[in-house]
Motif scaffolding. Structure first.
Motif, PDB file in Angstrom:
ATOM      1  N   ILE A 154      15.031   9.950 -36.342  1.00 48.25           N
ATOM      2  CA  ILE A 154      14.807  10.857 -37.605  1.00 48.25           C
ATOM      3  C   ILE A 154      15.592  10.414 -38.670  1.00 48.25           C
ATOM      4  O   ILE A 154      16.960  10.533 -38.264  1.00 48.25           O
ATOM      5  CB  ILE A 154      14.705  12.189 -37.245  1.00 48.25           C
ATOM      6  CG1 ILE A 154      13.770  12.615 -36.216  1.00 48.25           C
ATOM      7  CG2 ILE A 154      14.626  13.187 -38.572  1.00 48.25           C
ATOM      8  CD1 ILE A 154      13.912  13.999 -35.827  1.00 48.25           C
ATOM      9  N   SER A 155      15.390  10.218 -39.971  1.00 46.95           N
ATOM     10  CA  SER A 155      16.146   9.913 -40.827  1.00 46.95           C
ATOM     11  C   SER A 155      16.065  10.934 -41.854  1.00 46.95           C
ATOM     12  O   SER A 155      14.982  11.696 -42.093  1.00 46.95           O
ATOM     13  CB  SER A 155      15.709   8.553 -41.577  1.00 46.95           C
ATOM     14  OG  SER A 155      15.755   7.404 -40.960  1.00 46.95           O
ATOM     15  N   ILE A 156      17.366  11.484 -42.211  1.00 44.83           N
ATOM     16  CA  ILE A 156      17.573  12.691 -43.291  1.00 44.83           C
ATOM     17  C   ILE A 156      18.007  12.075 -44.446  1.00 44.83           C
ATOM     18  O   ILE A 156      19.115  11.029 -44.387  1.00 44.83           O
ATOM     19  CB  ILE A 156      18.391  13.509 -42.471  1.00 44.83           C
ATOM     20  CG1 ILE A 156      17.870  14.155 -41.293  1.00 44.83           C
ATOM     21  CG2 ILE A 156      18.901  14.677 -43.762  1.00 44.83           C
ATOM     22  CD1 ILE A 156      18.351  13.601 -40.174  1.00 44.83           C
ATOM     23  N   GLY A 157      17.583  12.499 -45.652  1.00 49.23           N
ATOM     24  CA  GLY A 157      18.159  12.008 -46.798  1.00 49.23           C
ATOM     25  C   GLY A 157      17.679  12.473 -48.103  1.00 49.23           C
ATOM     26  O   GLY A 157      16.804  13.453 -47.975  1.00 49.23           O
ATOM     27  N   ILE A 165      15.121  15.892 -47.413  1.00 51.33           N
ATOM     28  CA  ILE A 165      14.043  15.809 -46.465  1.00 51.33           C
ATOM     29  C   ILE A 165      14.407  15.144 -44.889  1.00 51.33           C
ATOM     30  O   ILE A 165      15.531  14.581 -44.924  1.00 51.33           O
ATOM     31  CB  ILE A 165      12.960  14.975 -46.807  1.00 51.33           C
ATOM     32  CG1 ILE A 165      13.277  13.639 -47.113  1.00 51.33           C
ATOM     33  CG2 ILE A 165      12.283  15.767 -48.227  1.00 51.33           C
ATOM     34  CD1 ILE A 165      12.162  12.704 -47.574  1.00 51.33           C
ATOM     35  N   ALA A 166      13.637  15.280 -43.998  1.00 51.19           N
ATOM     36  CA  ALA A 166      13.692  14.674 -42.832  1.00 51.19           C
ATOM     37  C   ALA A 166      12.443  14.029 -42.158  1.00 51.19           C
ATOM     38  O   ALA A 166      11.528  14.868 -42.298  1.00 51.19           O
ATOM     39  CB  ALA A 166      14.241  15.620 -41.722  1.00 51.19           C
ATOM     40  N   LEU A 167      12.245  12.723 -41.871  1.00 52.38           N
ATOM     41  CA  LEU A 167      11.214  12.157 -41.529  1.00 52.38           C
ATOM     42  C   LEU A 167      11.267  11.310 -40.251  1.00 52.38           C
ATOM     43  O   LEU A 167      12.506  10.786 -40.251  1.00 52.38           O
ATOM     44  CB  LEU A 167      10.601  11.368 -42.689  1.00 52.38           C
ATOM     45  CG  LEU A 167       9.916  11.918 -43.892  1.00 52.38           C
ATOM     46  CD1 LEU A 167       9.664  10.850 -44.825  1.00 52.38           C
ATOM     47  CD2 LEU A 167       8.818  12.626 -43.519  1.00 52.38           C
ATOM     48  N   TYR A 168      10.370  10.985 -39.468  1.00 54.31           N
ATOM     49  CA  TYR A 168      10.486   9.875 -38.469  1.00 54.31           C
ATOM     50  C   TYR A 168      10.639   8.535 -39.202  1.00 54.31           C
ATOM     51  O   TYR A 168      10.074   8.404 -40.166  1.00 54.31           O
ATOM     52  CB  TYR A 168       9.356  10.020 -37.494  1.00 54.31           C
ATOM     53  CG  TYR A 168       9.238  11.057 -36.536  1.00 54.31           C
ATOM     54  CD1 TYR A 168      10.366  11.091 -35.488  1.00 54.31           C
ATOM     55  CD2 TYR A 168       8.202  12.063 -36.478  1.00 54.31           C
ATOM     56  CE1 TYR A 168      10.239  12.285 -34.615  1.00 54.31           C
ATOM     57  CE2 TYR A 168       8.191  12.946 -35.412  1.00 54.31           C
ATOM     58  CZ  TYR A 168       9.159  13.169 -34.526  1.00 54.31           C
ATOM     59  OH  TYR A 168       9.174  13.959 -33.547  1.00 54.31           O
ATOM     60  N   THR A 169      11.666   7.816 -38.758  1.00 53.34           N
ATOM     61  CA  THR A 169      12.062   6.846 -39.489  1.00 53.34           C
ATOM     62  C   THR A 169      10.949   5.829 -39.844  1.00 53.34           C
ATOM     63  O   THR A 169      10.816   5.215 -40.774  1.00 53.34           O
ATOM     64  CB  THR A 169      13.301   5.909 -38.676  1.00 53.34           C
ATOM     65  OG1 THR A 169      14.480   7.044 -38.499  1.00 53.34           O
ATOM     66  CG2 THR A 169      13.482   4.514 -39.475  1.00 53.34           C
ATOM     67  N   TYR A 170      10.111   5.548 -38.739  1.00 50.20           N
ATOM     68  CA  TYR A 170       9.010   4.610 -38.834  1.00 50.20           C
ATOM     69  C   TYR A 170       7.907   5.304 -39.827  1.00 50.20           C
ATOM     70  O   TYR A 170       7.206   4.379 -40.237  1.00 50.20           O
ATOM     71  CB  TYR A 170       8.438   4.448 -37.331  1.00 50.20           C
ATOM     72  CG  TYR A 170       7.544   5.189 -36.795  1.00 50.20           C
ATOM     73  CD1 TYR A 170       6.145   5.165 -37.227  1.00 50.20           C
ATOM     74  CD2 TYR A 170       7.781   6.326 -36.029  1.00 50.20           C
ATOM     75  CE1 TYR A 170       5.236   6.176 -36.501  1.00 50.20           C
ATOM     76  CE2 TYR A 170       7.153   7.265 -35.685  1.00 50.20           C
ATOM     77  CZ  TYR A 170       5.531   7.364 -35.924  1.00 50.20           C
ATOM     78  OH  TYR A 170       4.792   8.200 -35.243  1.00 50.20           O
TER      79      TYR A 170
END
Length: 297
Positions: free
Chosen positions: A270-273, A145-150
């Protein structure tokens, strides 16, 4: 030079970020930074160009890093052979990935299938919000997934997240598009373009923010099919928007059919993981897959 230094270097090469590499390897940023500096001093050459935008391998250092990867892969294979020899895994691993994430998963599936021939896979492509829902509902074992980090803490409560990359939103065009030769594009320039978009919450959020800055933008259509987006870029001279991880793992981008452009202006990280249910309930197949992905990625 030691194995630990090589692991650090390769993780930074993969993530293009000392911050993300440190999180992935569970060490401090200074540990990685100092290790790379010592190695560069020992080799008598600089390996990375470092800035606030990330850490990027210098062209002259790429052959050195290729040899490092060969060494690290060999050591990993020896460890796996010793640890898993005689191990037999049966069953199915249900994977789901954001658009653009599937190509980066295929090598790991191939490697796992070679080691565990009785293992079966189910692979789908979906927006991050659907992947998180399916992981919670036990319809998917592991999701990319990818999400805005905050936003991560809010959306991933009770789940485990393994970071692999970070980045920001980018624009992507076909190599024949009049924008293809540009390094970046302004938000006001985007307003003049025809947009085709994948149904994704990050894209929707960015386009909403873009509209607040420049006014209503021209979105021709949205789709759940990334191949349709690619076709529109090639045939309609359109522009699409997405997070850079999706684009950098797209075969068309890798083959230089498409060009990626930076979008000027302040953006949210954006964080992906990988997301999965709590680690206590993560099964053996998931653990083995993540082991292999770390080295196949």
């Amino acid at each position: 030079m030691n194995l630990e230094q090589m692991v650090y270097v390769l993780e930074v090469e993969k993530t293009k970020s000392i911050t993300v590499a440190a999180a992935t390897l569970s060490v401090t940023q200074s540990t990685i930074s100092q290790a790379i500096t010592r190695l560069e001093h020992e080799l008598g050459m600089q390996l990375f160009s470092r800035s606030r935008n990330g850490a990027y391998v210098l062209e002259q250092a790429k052959p050195i890093l290729d040899k490092m990867k060969s060494v690290v892969d060999t050591v990993q294979n020896i460890k796996e052979d010793a640890q898993y020899i005689g191990e037999s895994i049966h069953g199915e691993l249900r994977l789901s990935a954001i658009p653009g994430g599937v190509p980066g998963i295929i090598p790991t599936i191939a490697s796992m299938k070679k080691r565990y021939p009785d293992l079966k896979f189910e692979l789908s492509e979906s927006p991050a919000r659907n992947i998180i829902r399916d992981v919670r509902n036990k319809q998917v074992d592991l999701g990319l997934i990818a999400l805005y980090t905050y936003d991560m803490e809010q959306h991933l409560e009770g789940l485990r997240f393994v970071p692999i990359d970070e980045g920001v939103m980018r624009a992507c065009v076909n190599h024949t598009n009049h924008l293809a030769g540009k390094k970046s594009i302004t938000m006001h320039e985007l307003k003049k373009e025809t947009l085709v978009l994948f149904n994704d919450e990050l894209v929707d959020s960015f386009v909403g923010e873009l509209s607040q800055v420049v006014g209503e933008v021209n979105v021709l259509f949205r789709t759940n099919n990334s191949e349709v987006v690619n076709a529109a870029l090639a045939q309609l001279d359109a522009v699409t928007i997405g997070h850079e991880y999706s684009f950098t793992h797209d075969r068309s981008v890798l083959h230089h059919d498409f060009s990626i452009l930076e979008i000027e202006g302040v953006q949210r990280a954006i964080s992906i993981g990988w997301v999965m249910r709590d680690s206590k309930s993560s099964n053996l197949i998931v653990k083995r897959f993540l082991d292999r992905f770390q080295y196949e990625g």
